[in-house]
Scaffold this active site. Structure first.
Site, PDB file in Angstrom:
ATOM      1  N   SER A  99       0.837  -1.197   0.000  1.00 11.87           N
ATOM      2  CA  SER A  99       0.000   0.000   0.000  1.00 11.87           C
ATOM      3  C   SER A  99       0.879   1.256   0.000  1.00 11.87           C
ATOM      4  O   SER A  99       1.702   1.420  -0.895  1.00 11.87           O
ATOM      5  CB  SER A  99      -0.967  -0.028   1.182  1.00 11.87           C
ATOM      6  OG  SER A  99      -1.912   1.004   1.097  1.00 11.87           O
ATOM      7  N   HIS A 157      -8.439   1.712  -1.074  1.00  7.98           N
ATOM      8  CA  HIS A 157      -8.246   0.858  -2.254  1.00  7.98           C
ATOM      9  C   HIS A 157      -9.564   0.400  -2.869  1.00  7.98           C
ATOM     10  O   HIS A 157      -9.706  -0.738  -3.297  1.00  7.98           O
ATOM     11  CB  HIS A 157      -7.344  -0.339  -1.915  1.00  7.98           C
ATOM     12  CG  HIS A 157      -6.008   0.082  -1.390  1.00  7.98           C
ATOM     13  ND1 HIS A 157      -5.068   0.695  -2.180  1.00  7.98           N
ATOM     14  CD2 HIS A 157      -5.478  -0.002  -0.137  1.00  7.98           C
ATOM     15  CE1 HIS A 157      -3.990   0.967  -1.440  1.00  7.98           C
ATOM     16  NE2 HIS A 157      -4.227   0.562  -0.203  1.00  7.98           N
TER      17      HIS A 157
END
Length: 390
Positions: free
Chosen positions: A86, A189
């Site tokens: 991430s 996300h």
């Protein structure tokens, strides 16, 4: 072969940077990066409590800064592979030479602020789904209108979406699975982060990236990315796209990685690697959490990294495979021929279709390192380009 991994949000712990500030220049470096990120990284890494460093706007630049600060004390020139989870991808991109540290910190600050703002727009969240059959879990998420925001391998998936849908999933979990709500501000996300992606894209457009100097894996699909501009595009897109850490770990295995160092705050990614790559293929792992762990990390690099040499080397560039599959070189290209930057030199046929392989600089095709119908792994060298530019 050795890989350095940069962790993502959720791995932070109160006071985890305190011992690092004893190193010469560390506090000054953090204060400089604080000015770029718009947050006090010294305070956040030493005195802030768990609640304060849970704030997305603060956590993201803090994690990238921690990884880069620790990496400055490692012989990174002997590291072959970098990857991040991430927001950790920003740190990995800097360590691969794509971004200056200052650009990575600045982008992390923007990313954190804009994702926090997007979270405030409507009530969304995330939940870990542990265990169960992967296909059944995905079907259950779809039935509730949720997204698989993270696929972390080893029976761990993260669902994201509206709070009421997460509540229904927890009340009706997939067979043999547990649902645990995560203390995060929103559905990272997923398309809910579209405003943050747009804001990050506007800032990232002003960056002039370099091509990676080592293998850099992407969360988007686990592939090795050759071109700096594509890396930046993927970093922006990742704000709304799922994190496929399971595919990154598969690539680590395909590459034959024998050792892993996780940068601070370390432990989360090391745990996933241990569970996913267990058995004969499990790499040796060092979790780098304090300066006391630096000798073990340096020793690991000395034993598994590239051997340092003071001998003169011929200048050339290697084009690597973007994904696993079967390689087909371009029919019109032969060794000794000129190659232009951006020219397609072949393709890798994958299960999902053909992926073009392009040269990232101009020069002479000095040697094919893979040939027609050769099976290739992500990051595997395919061709060597050197000589005079055309």
């Amino acid at each position: 072969m050795l890989a350095v991994l940069s962790p993502g949000q959720g791995s932070q712990k109160p006071g985890f940077l305190t011992p690092w500030l004893d190193l010469p220049g560390a506090e000054a470096r953090l204060r400089w990066w604080s000015a770029l990120a718009g947050v006090d990284l010294v305070h956040l890494g030493t005195a802030a409590d768990a609640e304060e460093i849970k704030d997305t706007a603060r956590t993201q630049p803090l994690l990238v800064a921690a990884a880069l600060l620790a990496a400055e004390h490692l012989p990174m020139y002997d590291v072959a592979v970098t990857a991040g989870h991430s927001v950790g991808e920003l740190g990995a991109a800097a360590l691969a030479g794509v971004l200056p540290a200052e650009a990575a910190i600045t982008l992390a600050g923007v990313r954190g602020r804009e994702m926090a703002a997007a979270c405030a727009a409507e009530p969304t969240g995330m939940a870990a789904v542990l265990g169960g059959d992967a296909d059944e879990v995905l079907a259950a998420l779809a039935a509730h209108g949720l997204s698989a925001a993270n696929r972390n391998g080893a029976g761990q998936m993260v669902a994201a979406g509206p709070v009421d849908a997460l509540d229904k999933l927890a009340a009706e979990p997939p067979a043999k699975a547990r649902v645990i709500r995560l203390k995060v501000a929103g559905a990272f996300h997923t398309p809910y982060m579209a405003p943050a992606e747009q804001a990050l894209a506007a800032v990232a457009a002003g960056i002039t990236p370099a091509d990676p100097t080592r293998i850099l894996l992407s969360n988007l699909d686990g592939s090795a990315v050759n071109h700096g501009r594509e890396v930046v595009q993927r970093l922006v897109r990742q704000v709304t796209a799922p994190v496929r850490w399971d595919l990154c770990m598969r690539t680590l295995a395909d590459l034959g990685v024998t050792a892993v160092i996780e940068l601070p705050p370390a432990g989360t990614l090391a745990g996933l690697v241990k569970r996913e790559l267990k058995g004969d293929g499990m790499p040796e792992i060092v979790t780098l959490n304090t300066p006391d762990d630096l000798p073990a990390a340096r020793d690991l690099i000395a034993r598994h990294g590239g051997a340092p040499s003071h001998e003169p080397t011929i200048s050339f560039r290697v084009v690597v495979a973007p994904s696993a599959g079967t390689f087909t070189p371009a029919a019109e290209l032969a060794e000794g021929g000129d190659v232009r930057s951006g020219q397609v030199i072949g393709q890798v046929t994958t299960r999902q279709g053909a992926v073009e392989v392009t040269a990232h600089d101009s020069g002479v095709l000095t040697e094919w390192l893979a040939h027609h119908d050769d099976p290739v792994a992500p990051g595997q060298p395919l061709a060597r380009i050197g000589g005079q530019h055309v």
